[in-house]
Design a protein around this motif. Sequence first.
Motif, PDB file in Angstrom:
ATOM      1  N   VAL A   1      -1.742   5.820   8.422  1.00 47.54           N
ATOM      2  CA  VAL A   1      -2.360   6.958   7.735  1.00 47.54           C
ATOM      3  C   VAL A   1      -2.528   8.127   8.703  1.00 47.54           C
TER       4      VAL A   1
ATOM      5  N   ALA B   1      -6.163  -3.967   8.974  1.00 50.57           N
ATOM      6  CA  ALA B   1      -6.534  -2.647   8.446  1.00 50.57           C
ATOM      7  C   ALA B   1      -6.392  -1.563   9.500  1.00 50.57           C
TER       8      ALA B   1
ATOM      9  N   VAL C   1       0.857  -1.188   0.000  1.00 54.83           N
ATOM     10  CA  VAL C   1       0.000   0.000   0.000  1.00 54.83           C
ATOM     11  C   VAL C   1       0.892   1.236   0.000  1.00 54.83           C
TER      12      VAL C   1
ATOM     13  N   LEU D   1      -7.306  -6.370   0.584  1.00 55.86           N
ATOM     14  CA  LEU D   1      -6.965  -6.166   1.992  1.00 55.86           C
ATOM     15  C   LEU D   1      -7.874  -6.954   2.922  1.00 55.86           C
TER      16      LEU D   1
ATOM     17  N   LEU E   1      -2.861  -0.338   9.369  1.00 57.00           N
ATOM     18  CA  LEU E   1      -2.674   0.548   8.229  1.00 57.00           C
ATOM     19  C   LEU E   1      -3.297   1.910   8.514  1.00 57.00           C
ATOM     20  N   ALA E   2      -4.486   1.924   9.097  1.00 58.69           N
ATOM     21  CA  ALA E   2      -5.138   3.193   9.430  1.00 58.69           C
ATOM     22  C   ALA E   2      -4.286   4.002  10.399  1.00 58.69           C
TER      23      ALA E   2
ATOM     24  N   TRP F   1      -9.736  -2.691  -1.983  1.00 59.03           N
ATOM     25  CA  TRP F   1     -10.137  -3.126  -0.646  1.00 59.03           C
ATOM     26  C   TRP F   1     -10.318  -4.647  -0.549  1.00 59.03           C
TER      27      TRP F   1
ATOM     28  N   ILE G   1      -9.599   3.679   3.482  1.00 56.34           N
ATOM     29  CA  ILE G   1      -9.103   2.359   3.067  1.00 56.34           C
ATOM     30  C   ILE G   1     -10.222   1.551   2.420  1.00 56.34           C
ATOM     31  N   ARG G   2     -11.411   1.629   2.992  1.00 53.12           N
ATOM     32  CA  ARG G   2     -12.539   0.864   2.446  1.00 53.12           C
ATOM     33  C   ARG G   2     -13.025   1.429   1.117  1.00 53.12           C
TER      34      ARG G   2
ATOM     35  N   VAL H   1      -4.064   7.464   0.813  1.00 58.98           N
ATOM     36  CA  VAL H   1      -3.756   6.044   0.923  1.00 58.98           C
ATOM     37  C   VAL H   1      -4.212   5.378  -0.365  1.00 58.98           C
TER      38      VAL H   1
ATOM     39  N   ARG I   1      -9.919   4.628   8.260  1.00 59.97           N
ATOM     40  CA  ARG I   1     -10.551   3.340   7.934  1.00 59.97           C
ATOM     41  C   ARG I   1     -11.506   3.504   6.750  1.00 59.97           C
TER      42      ARG I   1
ATOM     43  N   VAL J   1       1.099   5.169   1.344  1.00 57.70           N
ATOM     44  CA  VAL J   1       0.554   6.174   2.259  1.00 57.70           C
ATOM     45  C   VAL J   1       1.382   7.435   2.050  1.00 57.70           C
TER      46      VAL J   1
END
Length: 684
Positions: free
Chosen positions: A637, A630, A565, A619, A633-634, A616, A610-611, A581, A607, A567
Amino acid sequence: MTTLDVFRAPESVAVVGATDNPAKWGHWLARGAVAGAHRRRVHLVNARGGQVLGRRSHPHLDTLPEVPDLVAFAVPASVLAVGVRDAVALGVPGLLAITAGIEDEAAIGDVIAASGTRLLGPNCLGLYDASSELELAWGRFTPGALAVVSQSGQLGLEIAGMAADAGIGVSRFVSVGSQLDVCAAELLADLAHHETTRIVAVYLESFGDGERLLDALDRLREAGKPVLLLTVGASKAARQAARSHTGSMTSGIDVVDAACRTVGAVRVDTPSQLIDTAQLLMRCAPVRGRRIAIVADSGGQGAVAADTASRLGLTVAEFPPEVQERLAARLPSHAAVANPVDLAGAGEEDISTYASTPAVLADTCVTDAIVLSGYFGSYGRDIPGQQAAESEVARAIGSLAAERALPIVVHSMAEHTDTVGELRSAGVPTFTDIEAALRAVETAHRFTQAPRPRVPHASAAKHRVAPGAGYWAARGLLADAGVPFPAAVHIAPGTPDPRAAMRSLSAPVVLKADWLEHKTEHGGVATGLHDADALGAAYDDMVARLGSHGYVVEEMDRRTDVVEVIVAARRDPSFGPVVVVGAGGVQAELTQDLALELAPCSHDTARAMIRRLRSWPLLSGWRGSRPVDADALAAVVVAVSQLIADRGDLGEIELNPVRVSPEGALAVDALVIATAALDSPPRT
C-alpha cells in the motif's frame, strides 16, 4: 487592513440598488447596512435618488462623498458588469455581488483579476459578522460562536437559523456563491484568527484547490476550532469515468472523508447533525472515547437508547459489580442498575436523582459520556410547583459535567421549557430525539482522533509512462517501486511457440494477455498450466481468439492460507493522489469493501486502513487459518501510494489481486493508466 478585512470590518459601506421595497434584495442589504451605521459610515445608492429607509440616497457610486471600503451590489445581471468596472475604477477595495444569472461571469473575473479589488460572489446571499455588526445579507442572524461558510446561500441560512434555535448563534456568515475571486479556502483560513468564532460549519459542493483548502482546515485545527463539513454527491460522473475497478467503486465522498481525517475535520450528513454536534462541542468537554452510559426513567427509552448507541458504533458496556452496587444503594429495589440504568420512578420520588445517579457514574470512570433520557425537563412545565427544584437539578447536572470534565447530554421529552434553557445555560446539550443526541456524541468523538500526517506530493511528472503500457510494463514499474511479483517471462507479439518460457519458471504457470486491462472478463487468463504442452495449447487458443499480441507467462502462486486483496491508487481532481486497499479478486465490485486515504501514506496509516476493512477477520486468521502478513500488505500500500504521489503522469494504478499469505504479499495482476490515457477508451 488585509485584503479580506473589508469583508469583516469595513470602515465604510455602500449598497448599490438600495430600496424601500421589502420584497427586494436591495432593501435587505440596505436595512442591514443601516443597522450598523453606528459602527461605520453607510451610503445608499439608488439610480432615482431620493430617500431610502429615511436616509438620503445617491444616484451613482461616483457621487458619494468618499470611496467606500465595501460596495454591495443588489442590481440586475445586465448592469452588474458596469457597476463592477465603475467600482474598480474608483479604487474600491471590496465588492459583494448578490446578483445571479450573469451571462459572462468570466468577463467580470478578468476585470477583478487585473485590479487590486476583491470580489465576494456573485450569486451569493451575502455576509454577516457579529463582532463588527456587519450585516449585508438576506434574513436575520442571532449572534453566537458558530461561523458558517456556505456555497449554497439558502442552506447556509438554514444552518444559521438552526444554530439560533439551538441557542448557539452565529459569529460569522459568508455565502461564497460562484467564488469568482474570493474562495472558501481563503475565508476559512481567515477564521483562524476570528476571535468570536469557536466552531466552523462549512457547506461545499466543489472543492477547487484541495491543497489550499487543507491548509486552511489545518490552520483552524491548530487554532482549536473544530470544523464540521457538509457536502453532497458521491460523484457518479467521476466513478463512471474511471478505468480501474477501484476507481469505479470509490467516490468523491470517500476522498472528502480521507481529506477530513488528514486535517482533523469531520464530515456530517445533514444540517441537523451539524448543529447537534456543534451544540455538543460548544457546551461539553471532549468526548474522549466510545463508552456511553445511559440513564433513563423509562425501560423502553433506555432500551431504544442502548440499541441506537450500538448501531452508531458507541459501546454500551455492562457496569462492573461494584458500580451496580453503588447504584442499587441509591435507587428503588426494582430499578435496573446495569447499562442502561432504569430509574424506575426514583426521579418522581426525588427529582435530585437525575443528578445524583450521573454523579455515581462520573466517580467510577466507567464511561466517556453520559446520556440522560426521558421525562426530565418536563416537570416544571407540567407541575409548575416543581420548576424551582427541576431548575436546581439542571444546574447541578451542569456543575457535575464541568467539574468532572465529562460530557453529559440530555434527551428530553420537552423542547422549549425553562429547564431546557437552564440545562443549556449550564453547559448541557439537550435534544428531543435520542438518535440525534447519540449521533452528536459519536460525531464529537471523532474530533479527538489524531489527524493523519500530511505528506507533500509531486505536482508534475518527472517521467512519462506510455499510454498503452500493458501488464509487463506495469509489472516493471511497480516492481521498481517495491511491489513483489512472481517470476515471469514476456512473450513478444508474433512468437510462434511459447514453450521455451517454461525453462526458467517453475510449474504450474499462468498465461496472461499482456495488453488487456481486465483480462478475466475477456478470457485473457489461463491458470494451472503444468507443462510446456499445456502452455502451448493455451497460447494457441488465446492467439486464435484475441490476436497475436504480447503475452506474459508467470509462476502461479501456490501458497496456502492466501487472501486476495486489491491495492490501487488514483488522482482526485481536487485533493490529488489517493490510495485504496480492499477485498480483492473477481468479487471486489460485489463486496465493495474498501479503505481510502490521501497519498502518499505512512506504514502506520496503511495498517490502520487494512484494519478498517470489513474483511479484516479474514486477514487476521479466520476459523483456524493462519494470519496473513499484514505488514507485507501495508508495504505494498505504501509503495503504491508513493508511486502515484511521485509520478504526476500516472492517473490510475490497480493491483488486483494482491495475494497475501503468512509468508508475504505477491501482486499477480497490475494495471497502470497514464494521465494522458484517461480520456481514451479502454483497451480490449
